[in-house]
Design a protein around this motif. Structure first.
Motif, PDB file in Angstrom:
ATOM      1  N   ALA A  22       6.094 -59.645   4.856  1.00 50.12           N
ATOM      2  CA  ALA A  22       6.587 -60.896   5.426  1.00 50.12           C
ATOM      3  C   ALA A  22       8.102 -60.984   5.473  1.00 50.12           C
ATOM      4  CB  ALA A  22       6.029 -62.074   4.633  1.00 50.12           C
ATOM      5  N   SER A  23       8.793 -60.200   4.661  1.00 51.51           N
ATOM      6  CA  SER A  23      10.252 -60.263   4.647  1.00 51.51           C
ATOM      7  C   SER A  23      10.889 -59.143   5.449  1.00 51.51           C
ATOM      8  CB  SER A  23      10.770 -60.226   3.200  1.00 51.51           C
ATOM      9  OG  SER A  23      10.334 -59.065   2.545  1.00 51.51           O
ATOM     10  N   GLY A  24      10.095 -58.361   6.155  1.00 51.28           N
ATOM     11  CA  GLY A  24      10.613 -57.267   6.960  1.00 51.28           C
ATOM     12  C   GLY A  24      10.200 -55.933   6.384  1.00 51.28           C
ATOM     13  N   THR A  25      11.052 -54.920   6.526  1.00 44.74           N
ATOM     14  CA  THR A  25      10.754 -53.601   5.984  1.00 44.74           C
ATOM     15  C   THR A  25      11.594 -53.334   4.746  1.00 44.74           C
ATOM     16  OG1 THR A  25      12.314 -52.624   7.556  1.00 44.74           O
ATOM     17  CG2 THR A  25       9.993 -52.545   8.145  1.00 44.74           C
ATOM     18  N   HIS A  26      10.986 -52.621   3.790  1.00 45.44           N
ATOM     19  CA  HIS A  26      11.631 -52.322   2.520  1.00 45.44           C
ATOM     20  C   HIS A  26      11.372 -50.868   2.172  1.00 45.44           C
ATOM     21  CE1 HIS A  26      11.823 -56.699   2.122  1.00 45.44           C
ATOM     22  NE2 HIS A  26      10.561 -56.673   2.503  1.00 45.44           N
ATOM     23  N   VAL A  27      12.381 -50.195   1.696  1.00 43.81           N
ATOM     24  CA  VAL A  27      12.275 -48.792   1.320  1.00 43.81           C
ATOM     25  C   VAL A  27      12.045 -48.706  -0.183  1.00 43.81           C
ATOM     26  CG1 VAL A  27      13.386 -46.535   1.330  1.00 43.81           C
ATOM     27  CG2 VAL A  27      13.797 -48.132   3.215  1.00 43.81           C
ATOM     28  N   LEU A  28      10.919 -48.116  -0.579  1.00 43.98           N
ATOM     29  CA  LEU A  28      10.573 -47.944  -1.981  1.00 43.98           C
ATOM     30  C   LEU A  28      10.788 -46.492  -2.357  1.00 43.98           C
ATOM     31  CD1 LEU A  28       7.190 -49.927  -1.911  1.00 43.98           C
ATOM     32  CD2 LEU A  28       9.521 -50.817  -2.148  1.00 43.98           C
ATOM     33  N   LYS A  29      11.591 -46.244  -3.398  1.00 41.09           N
ATOM     34  CA  LYS A  29      11.942 -44.883  -3.779  1.00 41.09           C
ATOM     35  C   LYS A  29      11.461 -44.568  -5.189  1.00 41.09           C
ATOM     36  CE  LYS A  29      16.126 -44.348  -0.935  1.00 41.09           C
ATOM     37  NZ  LYS A  29      17.568 -44.028  -0.955  1.00 41.09           N
ATOM     38  N   GLY A  30      11.033 -43.307  -5.383  1.00 44.78           N
ATOM     39  CA  GLY A  30      10.679 -42.822  -6.702  1.00 44.78           C
ATOM     40  C   GLY A  30      11.883 -42.199  -7.390  1.00 44.78           C
ATOM     41  N   PRO A  31      11.709 -41.823  -8.664  1.00 47.26           N
ATOM     42  CA  PRO A  31      10.454 -41.890  -9.419  1.00 47.26           C
ATOM     43  C   PRO A  31      10.303 -43.224 -10.153  1.00 47.26           C
ATOM     44  CG  PRO A  31      12.095 -40.728 -10.700  1.00 47.26           C
ATOM     45  CD  PRO A  31      12.761 -41.094  -9.390  1.00 47.26           C
ATOM     46  N   GLY A  32       9.047 -43.492 -10.594  1.00 50.04           N
ATOM     47  CA  GLY A  32       8.777 -44.670 -11.387  1.00 50.04           C
ATOM     48  C   GLY A  32       7.798 -45.600 -10.716  1.00 50.04           C
ATOM     49  N   GLN A  33       7.538 -46.743 -11.351  1.00 49.91           N
ATOM     50  CA  GLN A  33       6.677 -47.768 -10.790  1.00 49.91           C
ATOM     51  C   GLN A  33       7.532 -48.752 -10.013  1.00 49.91           C
ATOM     52  OE1 GLN A  33       4.020 -49.737 -13.493  1.00 49.91           O
ATOM     53  NE2 GLN A  33       2.479 -48.153 -13.169  1.00 49.91           N
TER      54      GLN A  33
END
Length: 236
Positions: free
Chosen positions: A52-63
Motif C-alpha cells: 500500500a505504500s509503494g515498492t520497498h527493497v528488502l535486503k539480507g542477511p537477517g529477518q
C-alpha cells in the motif's frame, strides 16, 4: 474502460515484484506475502515488494519486516496509473528515485518508443506513444508486421507523448509493430496484449502486467512507486 484516472490508490496485500539472490526461488515474482510477515534473507538477497505504500527493497542477511509505511497517495502516484491516453501528460519523463537513473515513462500504459517487448493495454482506444527525449523535434515510424502498413507520429520540441494513430493502425491482442524512433540506430518491436485488471489499485495493475510478461511496464510501476513513496530498506 478501467477508470484508473479517478481511482483511490490502495493495496489490499503485498506482492513480490523483483527477486534476486540465494532466496529468489523462495520469493518468486508474483508471490503474495502477508502484510505482517518477516522474511529470513541471506547475504546477497534483494527482494522488492509492492504494498500500500509503494515498492520497498528488502535486503539480507537477517529477518526483515515486509510491512511498508502506510498508504500511497498523491497526484503523482495517481498519474502513474491513470489510463487517460495522451491527454493527461504534462511532463515528458521522470528519473529513478535511486541514483537518478535513466529517463523513464511517467505512465504505466504508455508505449515506450525506445524499448521493445510485450506491451499491455487496458483500453486500445487510449493507446499513447512516449519518447524519452523531448528536447528536440523528432518522429516515430510505426510499421505493422504482416502487411507492412505504416504511419508516422511527429513530436514537436518539448513534446514527449502523442496519441497512437488507432484509426490508421488499430491495436489488438497479438498485434506486432516495429517502432523506428528518429535518432535511434535500430527499430524496436512491440507486441500488444489486452488486459483487464481485477481492480484499479496497485495490486490489480501489477498482477495484470506480470501475467502477460509486460516487464517494461512493471519497471515503470516499480520505479514510479519508489519515487512517490520512497525506497524503504529492510533492517536486520
Amino acid at each position: 474502460m478501467i477508470a484508473l484516472a479517478t481511482a483511490d490508490v490502495a493495496l489490499a496485500g503485498t506482492m513480490v515484484v523483483r527477486s534476486t539472490g540465494p532466496s529468489a526461488a523462495s520469493y518468486p515474482v508474483g508471490k503474495s506475502l502477508a502484510a505482517d510477515a518477516r522474511l529470513t534473507l541471506k547475504p546477497g538477497d534483494m527482494i522488492t515488494v509492492l504494498d500500500a505504500s509503494g515498492t520497498h527493497v528488502l535486503k539480507g542477511p537477517g529477518q526483515v519486516a515486509v510491512a511498508g509505511s502506510g498508504a500511497a497517495t498523491g497526484s503523482g502516484f495517481t498519474a502513474l496509473l491513470a489510463n487517460a491516453g495522451a491527454r493527461q501528460s504534462r511532463t515528458g519523463a521522470t528519473r529513478s528515485a535511486i541514483g537518478g537513473g535513466p529517463a523513464r515513462s511517467p505512465n504505466v500504459w504508455y508505449v515506450d518508443a525506445s524499448r521493445g517487448g510485450a506491451q499491455c493495454l487496458a483500453d486500445a482506444s487510449l493507446t499513447a506513444i512516449w519518447r524519452p527525449d523531448n528536447a528536440t523535434e523528432g518522429s516515430a515510424t510505426l510499421t505493422r508486421e504482416g502487411d507492412g502498413k505504416s504511419a508516422v507520429v511527429d513530436f514537436r520540441a518539448g513534446q514527449s507523448v502523442r496519441a497512437w494513430p488507432v484509426d490508421e493502425l488499430p491495436v489488438a491482442e497479438g498485434a506486432r509493430f516495429k517502432i523506428a524512433l528518429a535518432g535511434m540506430t535500430e527499430p524496436v518491436t512491440v507486441q500488444f496484449s489486452m488486459v483487464s485488471p481485477a481492480n484499479a489499485d496497485l495490486d490489480g495493475v501489477a498482477a495484470a502486467l506480470l501475467a502477460k510478461g509486460c516487464s517494461n511496464q512493471m519497471d515503470v510501476l516499480v520505479e514510479g512507486s519508489k519515487q512517490e513513496s520512497g525506497s524503504a530498506l529492510g533492517t536486520n
